[in-house]
Design an enzyme around this catalytic site. Sequence first.
Site, PDB file in Angstrom:
ATOM      1  N   LYS A 162       9.408 -10.079 -10.181  1.00 47.84           N
ATOM      2  CA  LYS A 162       8.975  -9.181  -9.098  1.00 47.84           C
ATOM      3  C   LYS A 162       8.448  -7.906  -9.768  1.00 47.84           C
ATOM      4  CE  LYS A 162      10.731  -7.412  -4.655  1.00 47.84           C
ATOM      5  NZ  LYS A 162       9.917  -8.203  -3.745  1.00 47.84           N
ATOM      6  N   THR A 163       7.214  -7.965 -10.217  1.00 46.80           N
ATOM      7  CA  THR A 163       6.658  -6.892 -11.024  1.00 46.80           C
ATOM      8  C   THR A 163       5.838  -5.916 -10.184  1.00 46.80           C
ATOM      9  OG1 THR A 163       4.651  -8.132 -11.570  1.00 46.80           O
ATOM     10  CG2 THR A 163       6.544  -8.437 -13.005  1.00 46.80           C
TER      11      THR A 163
END
Length: 323
Positions: A162-163
Amino acid sequence: MTTPLYDRDGWLWLDGDWLPWREAQTHLLTHSLHYGMGCFEGVRAYAGPGGTHLFRVAEHTRRLLDSAHALDIPLSCSADELIQAQRQCLTKNGLSNAYLKPTVFLGAEGLGLRAKGLTSHVMIAAWDLGDYISPQAARLGLRALTSSWARHHVNISLCRAKTNGHYVNAMLALNTAVKAGFDEAIMLDPEGYVAEASAANVFLLRDGVLHTPEVTSCLQGITRDSVIRLAREVLGMEVRERRITRDELYLADEAFLTGTAAELLPLRELDGRHIGARAGAPAVGEPIADDSLTARLQALYRRVTRGELAPELAAFRDWLTAV
């Protein structure tokens, strides 16, 4: 008018210390601000009969650490330390129903793709999210547009992480849909199969079977996993994770979106097609039926997240971490 997030009192956690909310500062040359190299989580806290608790915080914290590892960002804090900090963040800020955002970012020691000696930082903020979307929309369902912006290919970026930088892609899709008069965007993968919404996973019901895209270019959502387990273990439903085409959503009996902030929202229309028309769904502008699968899963998810654990939901007690 909503108060800006920076204009409030409270406390934030940064690298093991507590900072007054109004004094939190980050240098303008912070590496993550310039290149999007970082990761984050969205975690919900709820007030329930047994007090305030965090929902699936262990799973969220593990994903944060996994994301940092996939990005090759070293961290010195443990999962237990981060979970304890999230609990304390609620008590120090006097919050019960809240949204928490643990975030990993890189410091301002240097810029450029080859920057070396960057410090890794972790911060946690918490605030009262309010309604993610109006209660009326949650009952009537969302109108969505299939986006011309494709979701990431598995070999273009890290689909399990989850960047921060991924959400440029999501915002392009959502902003295009909203400007065209829709509530949400449905994104396809590079091969043309349904991936997810801008920041939510997608489900459809067809002939009594629940379907959701396999986890390739979409995020392996924790709310997605919660709904799959509730459907299988409480409702006894068959759930298939597979490739799904856009027209399968057109022809679904029901469709809905899931996410930590969104929880579970009906999808009423896609590209001008009324979803569920074949199955006798309520007309556009009418609430979803109380006996629909979407409404039943909404109710189950709400009960579990609020800690209203009747005997049939007791198996999910480990999803709740008391504050």
